[in-house]
Design a protein around this motif. Structure first.
Motif, PDB file in Angstrom:
ATOM      1  N   THR A 107       1.739  -1.191  -0.038  1.00 24.89           N
ATOM      2  CA  THR A 107       0.344   0.404   0.280  1.00 24.89           C
ATOM      3  C   THR A 107       1.084   1.336   0.207  1.00 24.89           C
ATOM      4  OG1 THR A 107      -2.091  -1.125   0.740  1.00 24.89           O
ATOM      5  CG2 THR A 107      -1.753   1.328   1.529  1.00 24.89           C
ATOM      6  N   ALA A 108       0.223   1.939  -1.121  1.00 21.04           N
ATOM      7  CA  ALA A 108       1.271   4.063  -0.568  1.00 21.04           C
ATOM      8  C   ALA A 108       0.418   4.495  -0.732  1.00 21.04           C
ATOM      9  CB  ALA A 108       1.619   3.865  -2.613  1.00 21.04           C
ATOM     10  N   PRO A 116       3.473  18.706  -1.879  1.00 15.68           N
ATOM     11  CA  PRO A 116       3.306  17.529  -3.619  1.00 15.68           C
ATOM     12  C   PRO A 116       3.867  16.125  -3.385  1.00 15.68           C
ATOM     13  CG  PRO A 116       4.329  19.553  -3.282  1.00 15.68           C
ATOM     14  CD  PRO A 116       3.654  20.106  -2.577  1.00 15.68           C
ATOM     15  N   ALA A 117       3.880  15.460  -3.506  1.00 16.53           N
ATOM     16  CA  ALA A 117       4.597  14.362  -3.783  1.00 16.53           C
ATOM     17  C   ALA A 117       5.612  14.465  -5.031  1.00 16.53           C
ATOM     18  CB  ALA A 117       4.271  12.764  -4.442  1.00 16.53           C
ATOM     19  N   LEU A 118       5.610  14.465  -6.191  1.00 12.56           N
ATOM     20  CA  LEU A 118       5.721  15.424  -7.181  1.00 12.56           C
ATOM     21  C   LEU A 118       5.527  17.004  -7.424  1.00 12.56           C
ATOM     22  CD1 LEU A 118       6.594  11.886  -9.022  1.00 12.56           C
ATOM     23  CD2 LEU A 118       8.688  13.486  -7.845  1.00 12.56           C
ATOM     24  N   SER A 119       5.915  17.744  -7.765  1.00  9.85           N
ATOM     25  CA  SER A 119       6.164  19.156  -9.005  1.00  9.85           C
ATOM     26  C   SER A 119       5.417  18.634 -10.092  1.00  9.85           C
ATOM     27  CB  SER A 119       6.994  20.096  -8.760  1.00  9.85           C
ATOM     28  OG  SER A 119       8.127  19.053  -9.731  1.00  9.85           O
ATOM     29  N   SER A 206      15.731  16.505   0.667  1.00  5.44           N
ATOM     30  CA  SER A 206      15.344  17.263   0.220  1.00  5.44           C
ATOM     31  C   SER A 206      14.179  17.188  -0.458  1.00  5.44           C
ATOM     32  CB  SER A 206      16.073  17.885  -1.394  1.00  5.44           C
ATOM     33  OG  SER A 206      16.131  17.083  -2.180  1.00  5.44           O
ATOM     34  N   HIS A 207      13.658  15.911  -0.879  1.00  4.51           N
ATOM     35  CA  HIS A 207      12.616  15.233  -1.148  1.00  4.51           C
ATOM     36  C   HIS A 207      11.911  14.235  -0.355  1.00  4.51           C
ATOM     37  CE1 HIS A 207      13.180  17.603  -4.658  1.00  4.51           C
ATOM     38  NE2 HIS A 207      12.098  17.287  -5.001  1.00  4.51           N
ATOM     39  N   ARG A 208      12.077  13.960   1.435  1.00  2.00           N
ATOM     40  CA  ARG A 208      11.520  13.022   2.156  1.00  2.00           C
ATOM     41  C   ARG A 208      10.036  13.553   2.670  1.00  2.00           C
ATOM     42  NH1 ARG A 208      17.689  11.998   4.746  1.00  2.00           N
ATOM     43  NH2 ARG A 208      18.260  10.779   3.160  1.00  2.00           N
ATOM     44  N   ARG A 209       9.613  12.347   3.139  1.00  2.00           N
ATOM     45  CA  ARG A 209       8.019  12.759   3.960  1.00  2.00           C
ATOM     46  C   ARG A 209       7.289  13.189   2.559  1.00  2.00           C
ATOM     47  NH1 ARG A 209       7.284  12.303   8.784  1.00  2.00           N
ATOM     48  NH2 ARG A 209       5.867  13.360   8.775  1.00  2.00           N
ATOM     49  N   LEU A 212       6.946   9.857  -1.411  1.00  2.00           N
ATOM     50  CA  LEU A 212       7.814   9.208  -2.943  1.00  2.00           C
ATOM     51  C   LEU A 212       8.680   7.671  -2.750  1.00  2.00           C
ATOM     52  CD1 LEU A 212      10.245  12.229  -3.877  1.00  2.00           C
ATOM     53  CD2 LEU A 212       7.566  11.234  -4.462  1.00  2.00           C
ATOM     54  N   ALA A 213       9.367   7.042  -1.202  1.00  2.00           N
ATOM     55  CA  ALA A 213       9.240   5.524  -1.479  1.00  2.00           C
ATOM     56  C   ALA A 213       8.340   4.961  -1.679  1.00  2.00           C
ATOM     57  CB  ALA A 213      10.192   5.928  -0.251  1.00  2.00           C
ATOM     58  N   GLY A 214       6.622   5.057  -0.767  1.00  3.61           N
ATOM     59  CA  GLY A 214       6.345   4.237  -0.114  1.00  3.61           C
ATOM     60  C   GLY A 214       5.059   4.227  -2.035  1.00  3.61           C
ATOM     61  N   ALA A 215       5.788   5.088  -3.358  1.00  4.79           N
ATOM     62  CA  ALA A 215       5.093   5.502  -4.139  1.00  4.79           C
ATOM     63  C   ALA A 215       6.310   4.380  -5.482  1.00  4.79           C
ATOM     64  CB  ALA A 215       4.518   6.301  -4.773  1.00  4.79           C
TER      65      ALA A 215
END
Length: 266
Positions: A107-108, A116-119, A206-209, A212-215
């Motif tokens: 489960t992500a 935002p997860a990604l810009s 810079s991109h934690r939380r 992203l890792a879950g996805a």
């Protein structure tokens, strides 16, 4: 030598697939990766039992006998527990690893509210180009000091070459999260018969939380289960590390533990 840890079993399978040799000496294994001699956990001794204070000298000597030119020292123990304090007292780093597994697509987790997860224009996709893989090597060396960076990049590029070989064989896929053209998170997964093993889960600070890792964990799991032979996903995390909670929330459960002790070059 029989191992109950799916993490260690898949570690050894992966090493063999990438050209390492594994020699069984009854109560221990000697793992050697001649193509990457600075790969600590590709050049080490794996002991069947647990760490014992009375055997520290024995296993140090055994490592040095097998790897006389090595700058590092690395010994693994297939069983958790034992007397790791005896190693720590001599200046060795002690790490307890947890094997986690699931038989379902992970489960992500959603990104926290307002983050935002990604810009816009960014995405998750498989690593494919030379630039993708070079960025993966750079991500692997992200926390290395300037004085050690060049040596670390040599190691990471050698590892990337082995990983690309697994991808080219059809056994594996490496996925990345890209913010624009920049790789900001990545992981791999390798199909090994009825098991599929995650590799190298890393997100830039810079991109934690952002989820992203879950996805990535979910995307890799979906790909692994496209092979009907795969029945279980396996991932390994450091005991007490920040990733454990993520994997539990994704549906993984602990199945085994094991210990590694290491000493960096002087």
């Amino acid at each position: 030598m029989r191992l109950d840890s799916p993490g260690l079993v898949t570690d050894l399978e992966l090493l063999r697939l990438q050209g390492s040799t594994v020699t069984d000496h009854g109560d221990h294994l000697v793992v050697r990766t001649e193509a990457n001699p600075t790969f600590w956990w590709g050049n080490f001794v794996l002991v069947l039992g647990e760490a014992r204070s009375a055997e520290v000298d024995r296993w140090v000597a055994r490592f040095e006998e097998e790897f006389p030119d090595a700058q590092h020292r690395a010994v693994g123990f297939a069983q958790d527990g034992g007397d790791t304090d005896a190693w720590a007292a001599r200046g060795w780093e002690v790490e307890s690893d947890v094997d986690l597994a699931t038989t379902a697509v992970p489960t992500a987790a959603d990104a926290p509210d307002g983050i935002p997860a990604l810009s816009a224009g960014s995405k998750l996709r498989a690593l494919a180009t030379d630039d993708d893989w070079e960025q993966s090597a750079q991500v692997g060396a992200r926390d290395t000091s300037e004085a050690q960076r060049e040596g670390r990049l040599v190691f990471e590029r050698r590892r990337v070459t082995a990983q690309r070989g697994l991808v080219d064989s059809g056994r594996a896929r490496w996925f990345g999260a890209f913010d624009g053209d920049r790789l900001v998170a990545r992981l791999g997964i390798v199909r090994l018969g009825d098991l599929a093993r995650y590799q190298e889960v890393v997100t830039l600070e810079s991109h934690r939380r952002r989820g992203l890792a879950g996805a990535l964990v979910r995307a890799a799991g979906e790909w692994a289960f496209e092979d009907p032979a795969v029945g279980q996903l396996v991932i390994v995390a450091e005991d007490g590390g920040p990733a454990i909670g993520l994997y539990h929330r994704a549906g993984f459960a602990e199945v085994a533990r094991h210990v590694g002790v290491s000493r960096p070059p002087a």
